[in-house]
Design a protein around this motif. Structure first.
Motif, PDB file in Angstrom:
ATOM      1  N   ARG A 132      -1.198   8.307 -11.958  1.00  0.00           N
ATOM      2  CA  ARG A 132      -0.162   7.342 -11.897  1.00  0.00           C
ATOM      3  C   ARG A 132       0.180   7.070 -10.427  1.00  0.00           C
ATOM      4  O   ARG A 132       0.990   6.143 -10.100  1.00  0.00           O
ATOM      5  CB  ARG A 132       1.083   7.671 -12.621  1.00  0.00           C
ATOM      6  N   SER A 133      -0.957   7.464  -9.286  1.00  0.00           N
ATOM      7  CA  SER A 133      -0.555   7.017  -8.094  1.00  0.00           C
ATOM      8  C   SER A 133      -0.944   5.659  -7.856  1.00  0.00           C
ATOM      9  O   SER A 133      -1.975   5.449  -8.288  1.00  0.00           O
ATOM     10  CB  SER A 133      -1.356   8.081  -7.286  1.00  0.00           C
ATOM     11  N   ILE A 134      -0.127   5.125  -6.811  1.00  0.00           N
ATOM     12  CA  ILE A 134      -0.681   3.753  -6.449  1.00  0.00           C
ATOM     13  C   ILE A 134      -1.044   3.683  -5.162  1.00  0.00           C
ATOM     14  O   ILE A 134      -1.210   2.805  -4.408  1.00  0.00           O
ATOM     15  CB  ILE A 134       0.515   2.924  -6.925  1.00  0.00           C
ATOM     16  N   ASP A 135      -0.899   4.809  -4.297  1.00  0.00           N
ATOM     17  CA  ASP A 135      -1.172   4.857  -2.876  1.00  0.00           C
ATOM     18  C   ASP A 135      -2.287   5.587  -2.488  1.00  0.00           C
ATOM     19  O   ASP A 135      -2.331   6.069  -1.086  1.00  0.00           O
ATOM     20  CB  ASP A 135      -0.157   4.822  -2.001  1.00  0.00           C
ATOM     21  N   GLY A 136      -3.167   6.269  -3.391  1.00  0.00           N
ATOM     22  CA  GLY A 136      -4.303   7.172  -2.867  1.00  0.00           C
ATOM     23  C   GLY A 136      -3.840   8.545  -2.639  1.00  0.00           C
ATOM     24  O   GLY A 136      -4.706   9.252  -2.310  1.00  0.00           O
ATOM     25  N   THR A 137      -2.424   8.782  -2.996  1.00  0.00           N
ATOM     26  CA  THR A 137      -2.049   9.991  -2.928  1.00  0.00           C
ATOM     27  C   THR A 137      -2.253  10.870  -4.285  1.00  0.00           C
ATOM     28  O   THR A 137      -2.825  10.113  -5.329  1.00  0.00           O
ATOM     29  CB  THR A 137      -0.641  10.346  -2.652  1.00  0.00           C
ATOM     30  N   ASP A 138      -1.498  11.963  -4.713  1.00  0.00           N
ATOM     31  CA  ASP A 138      -1.976  12.573  -5.657  1.00  0.00           C
ATOM     32  C   ASP A 138      -0.612  12.574  -6.682  1.00  0.00           C
ATOM     33  O   ASP A 138      -0.319  13.485  -7.611  1.00  0.00           O
ATOM     34  CB  ASP A 138      -2.429  14.114  -5.764  1.00  0.00           C
TER      35      ASP A 138
END
Length: 256
Positions: A132-138
């Motif tokens: 459910r990440s949208i910014d490349g994180t975890d």
């Protein structure tokens, strides 16, 4: 973005729950207007449940478009699905079963009777968060994280002098030696909690005063885990007068 911790003092426990509930509703509506969705992290604790009950009782409850709100958990006890100590069950009873949030927007940790072991439950939740990440994180973009604080200063299931509070890379942890029963739990890590836009910690009663005072006086997060919790934009301690007894006056703002 850095931010300062604020301590907002309320006259009593009932006023505290009502005030945080009202702020939760207005903040959620504002964030929805800004970005179209909200991710909320819940945790256990009697005062946090009173806040959810106050949200449910509010006449403004359904000004929130619950279709656009997703719920996660900061920690969970490793007990069966319908055990009364389970944070998920308490949150459902207090609020979630009474609102029109879609079932697919509610993401509890696995329970001990659902056919997975503790390590699998950790891996599965971490994978769900990353999906459910949208910014490349975890992690998803957490917006509001509502937390209780223990008398020892523990937050979620991150306890003093335990390795969990020192974790800096993983998002989800297995806890096997909790000083509070049950000994086995699941918890978001400190970095995961601190990724939230707003971290709201809710404390009531004289048994919380020492931990809060120590945290704000500069105690280490290993000694008092709540000292290591700070949101990306806002970090608020919502407290009653008894919990605020050892907080320096220059850090407090009265709500009455």
């Amino acid at each position: 973005m850095t931010n300062e911790r604020r301590v907002l003092v309320h006259p009593n426990r009932a006023a505290l729950a009502a005030s945080v509930a009202a702020r939760f509703i207005t903040t959620t509506v504002d964030i929805l207007h800004e970005q179209g969705e909200v991710n909320v992290v819940l945790a256990g604790g009697s005062v946090a449940m009173e806040v959810l009950e106050a949200v449910n009782a509010s006449a403004a409850r359904d000004t929130i478009d619950w279709d656009l709100v997703t719920f996660w958990w900061g920690d969970e006890r490793w007990v069966p699905k319908n055990h009364p100590d389970r944070n998920e069950l308490q949150a459902r009873t207090a609020l979630l079963d009474h609102i029109s949030v879609p079932p697919e927007n509610i993401h509890p940790f696995a329970a001990s009777d659902e056919g997975v072991d503790l390590d699998d439950a950790v891996a599965n939740y971490a994978a769900l968060l990353e999906s459910r990440s949208i910014d490349g994180t975890d992690l998803p973009r957490f917006d509001i994280t509502l937390l209780g604080v223990g008398p020892d200063g523990h937050i979620a299931s991150l306890f003093p002098h335990q390795p969990g509070i020192r974790e800096h890379s993983r998002s989800v942890l297995a806890v096997r030696n909790s000083p509070k029963p049950p000994s086995e739990r699941l918890s978001l890590s400190r970095p995961a909690l601190n990724s939230s836009r707003c971290v709201w910690m809710v404390l009531a009663g004289p048994d919380k005063a020492s931990a809060l005072g120590l945290a704000l006086a500069g105690a280490s997060r290993d000694e008092v885990p709540v000292a290591g919790i700070k949101g990306r934009r806002y970090t608020n301690f919502f407290v009653d007068q008894e919990a605020a007894a050892e907080v320096p006056e220059n850090l407090t703002a009265s709500t009455f």
